[in-house]
Write a protein that holds these residues in place. Structure first.
Motif, PDB file in Angstrom:
ATOM      1  N   MET A 279      20.632  47.182  10.309  1.00 42.77           N
ATOM      2  CA  MET A 279      20.582  47.720  11.654  1.00 42.77           C
ATOM      3  C   MET A 279      19.420  47.110  12.435  1.00 42.77           C
ATOM      4  N   LYS A 280      18.306  46.843  11.745  1.00 44.40           N
ATOM      5  CA  LYS A 280      17.152  46.258  12.410  1.00 44.40           C
ATOM      6  C   LYS A 280      17.483  44.861  12.932  1.00 44.40           C
ATOM      7  N   THR A 281      18.276  44.092  12.176  1.00 40.95           N
ATOM      8  CA  THR A 281      18.683  42.753  12.606  1.00 40.95           C
ATOM      9  C   THR A 281      19.492  42.831  13.893  1.00 40.95           C
ATOM     10  N   ILE A 282      20.392  43.781  13.950  1.00 42.82           N
ATOM     11  CA  ILE A 282      21.236  43.946  15.144  1.00 42.82           C
ATOM     12  C   ILE A 282      20.370  44.326  16.341  1.00 42.82           C
ATOM     13  N   GLN A 283      19.418  45.219  16.123  1.00 51.03           N
ATOM     14  CA  GLN A 283      18.524  45.606  17.216  1.00 51.03           C
ATOM     15  C   GLN A 283      17.679  44.417  17.690  1.00 51.03           C
ATOM     16  N   THR A 284      17.214  43.619  16.759  1.00 53.36           N
ATOM     17  CA  THR A 284      16.427  42.432  17.119  1.00 53.36           C
ATOM     18  C   THR A 284      17.267  41.456  17.919  1.00 53.36           C
ATOM     19  N   LEU A 285      18.510  41.221  17.468  1.00 53.52           N
ATOM     20  CA  LEU A 285      19.409  40.321  18.207  1.00 53.52           C
ATOM     21  C   LEU A 285      19.680  40.839  19.611  1.00 53.52           C
ATOM     22  N   ALA A 286      19.973  42.113  19.709  1.00 47.28           N
ATOM     23  CA  ALA A 286      20.276  42.718  21.007  1.00 47.28           C
ATOM     24  C   ALA A 286      19.080  42.598  21.946  1.00 47.28           C
ATOM     25  N   ALA A 287      17.891  42.844  21.439  1.00 50.58           N
ATOM     26  CA  ALA A 287      16.686  42.751  22.273  1.00 50.58           C
ATOM     27  C   ALA A 287      16.373  41.311  22.643  1.00 50.58           C
ATOM     28  N   THR A 288      16.507  40.413  21.690  1.00 49.36           N
ATOM     29  CA  THR A 288      16.194  38.997  21.933  1.00 49.36           C
ATOM     30  C   THR A 288      17.117  38.387  22.974  1.00 49.36           C
ATOM     31  N   PHE A 289      18.413  38.643  22.840  1.00 50.41           N
ATOM     32  CA  PHE A 289      19.391  38.024  23.737  1.00 50.41           C
ATOM     33  C   PHE A 289      19.830  38.931  24.885  1.00 50.41           C
ATOM     34  N   ARG A 290      19.240  40.121  24.920  1.00 50.24           N
ATOM     35  CA  ARG A 290      19.507  41.081  25.999  1.00 50.24           C
ATOM     36  C   ARG A 290      21.005  41.359  26.162  1.00 50.24           C
ATOM     37  N   VAL A 291      21.587  41.767  25.035  1.00 50.12           N
ATOM     38  CA  VAL A 291      23.013  42.120  25.011  1.00 50.12           C
ATOM     39  C   VAL A 291      23.146  43.514  24.403  1.00 50.12           C
ATOM     40  N   PRO A 292      24.283  44.194  24.635  1.00 48.43           N
ATOM     41  CA  PRO A 292      24.502  45.515  24.036  1.00 48.43           C
ATOM     42  C   PRO A 292      24.530  45.434  22.507  1.00 48.43           C
ATOM     43  N   LEU A 293      24.199  46.535  21.856  1.00 49.43           N
ATOM     44  CA  LEU A 293      24.179  46.595  20.392  1.00 49.43           C
ATOM     45  C   LEU A 293      25.534  46.230  19.786  1.00 49.43           C
ATOM     46  N   LYS A 294      26.618  46.701  20.387  1.00 54.96           N
ATOM     47  CA  LYS A 294      27.971  46.412  19.873  1.00 54.96           C
ATOM     48  C   LYS A 294      28.229  44.898  19.860  1.00 54.96           C
TER      49      LYS A 294
ATOM     50  N   ALA B 142      25.943  42.467  19.808  1.00 54.24           N
ATOM     51  CA  ALA B 142      25.059  41.865  18.812  1.00 54.24           C
ATOM     52  C   ALA B 142      25.624  42.068  17.408  1.00 54.24           C
ATOM     53  N   GLU B 143      26.170  43.257  17.144  1.00 60.42           N
ATOM     54  CA  GLU B 143      26.761  43.554  15.838  1.00 60.42           C
ATOM     55  C   GLU B 143      27.991  42.679  15.589  1.00 60.42           C
ATOM     56  N   LYS B 144      28.819  42.529  16.612  1.00 64.86           N
ATOM     57  CA  LYS B 144      30.027  41.698  16.499  1.00 64.86           C
ATOM     58  C   LYS B 144      29.648  40.243  16.228  1.00 64.86           C
ATOM     59  N   ARG B 145      28.654  39.741  16.955  1.00 69.17           N
ATOM     60  CA  ARG B 145      28.229  38.346  16.791  1.00 69.17           C
ATOM     61  C   ARG B 145      27.626  38.111  15.414  1.00 69.17           C
ATOM     62  N   LEU B 146      26.822  39.049  14.915  1.00 71.00           N
ATOM     63  CA  LEU B 146      26.248  38.930  13.579  1.00 71.00           C
ATOM     64  C   LEU B 146      27.353  38.905  12.527  1.00 71.00           C
ATOM     65  N   ASP B 147      28.362  39.718  12.705  1.00 75.51           N
ATOM     66  CA  ASP B 147      29.503  39.725  11.795  1.00 75.51           C
ATOM     67  C   ASP B 147      30.214  38.368  11.800  1.00 75.51           C
ATOM     68  N   GLN B 148      30.401  37.780  12.979  1.00 74.36           N
ATOM     69  CA  GLN B 148      31.017  36.448  13.083  1.00 74.36           C
ATOM     70  C   GLN B 148      30.196  35.395  12.336  1.00 74.36           C
ATOM     71  N   ILE B 149      28.901  35.432  12.533  1.00 71.34           N
ATOM     72  CA  ILE B 149      28.013  34.462  11.879  1.00 71.34           C
ATOM     73  C   ILE B 149      28.094  34.604  10.360  1.00 71.34           C
ATOM     74  N   ARG B 150      28.063  35.836   9.878  1.00 69.28           N
ATOM     75  CA  ARG B 150      28.133  36.062   8.424  1.00 69.28           C
ATOM     76  C   ARG B 150      29.470  35.599   7.852  1.00 69.28           C
TER      77      ARG B 150
END
Length: 164
Positions: free
Chosen positions: A1-16, A18-26
């Motif tokens: 969850m911390k990774t998703i929050q970091t991604l969302a904050a870094t790229f200024r996108v909604p948590l959902k 960021a979570e979807k993009r992290l899933d794609q990358i994995r």
């Protein structure tokens, strides 16, 4: 969850998102590792009928069957350890003669390292000079098979006003 929050904050996108993009990358990483395992498994299984293995320096040519077949698409240079460590350059004619590599033998050269345009030169006696010293430094004297693309030979020759 911390990774998703970091991604969302870094790229200024909604948590959902960021979570979807992290899933794609994995998933892509996982697919890549599966593909890599599959390739390694099939390489280990492949046993060609004839192997052009030589311990001395040799020059091979691969003629692409979909090309004009008049000039090699790639030249593969296998250098023995002593030549690589003691000679600054290796000279060869862009016209051969070369030992021909057939498509089923290409697997024997899967460990070839690429030669750059700047590793080549054209000599007065119309030969190509492969700067072994550059390759030895770049690959820490651990690579002994090198692949030269026809386009790079053509570029060097064109630079000097020569034709292939």
């Amino acid at each position: 969850m911390k990774t998703i929050q970091t991604l969302a904050a870094t790229f200024r996108v909604p948590l959902k998102l960021a979570e979807k993009r992290l899933d794609q990358i994995r998933r892509r990483e996982y697919e890549g590792s599966l593909l890599n395992s599959y390739i390694k498994f099939n390489i280990a299984r492949y046993q060609p009928a004839s192997t052009p293995e030589k311990s001395e320096t040799a020059i091979y040519a691969y003629y692409d069957p979909s090309d004009d077949n008049l000039t090699p698409a790639q030249i593969i240079i296998q250098v023995d350890e002593q030549t690589l460590s003691t000679q600054d350059e290796l000279l060869f004619s862009p016209h051969g003669p070369f030992d021909r590599i057939e498509e089923q033998q290409l697997q024997n050269f899967a460990d070839c390292k690429p030669v750059n345009f700047h590793d080549l030169d054209y000599t007065r006696d119309r030969r190509i000079s492969l700067r072994l010293k550059n390759l030895a430094i770049r690959y820490y004297n651990s690579a002994f098979k090198f692949i030269v693309q026809r386009k790079d030979i053509e570029k060097v020759m064109h630079f000097y006003g020569a034709e292939l």
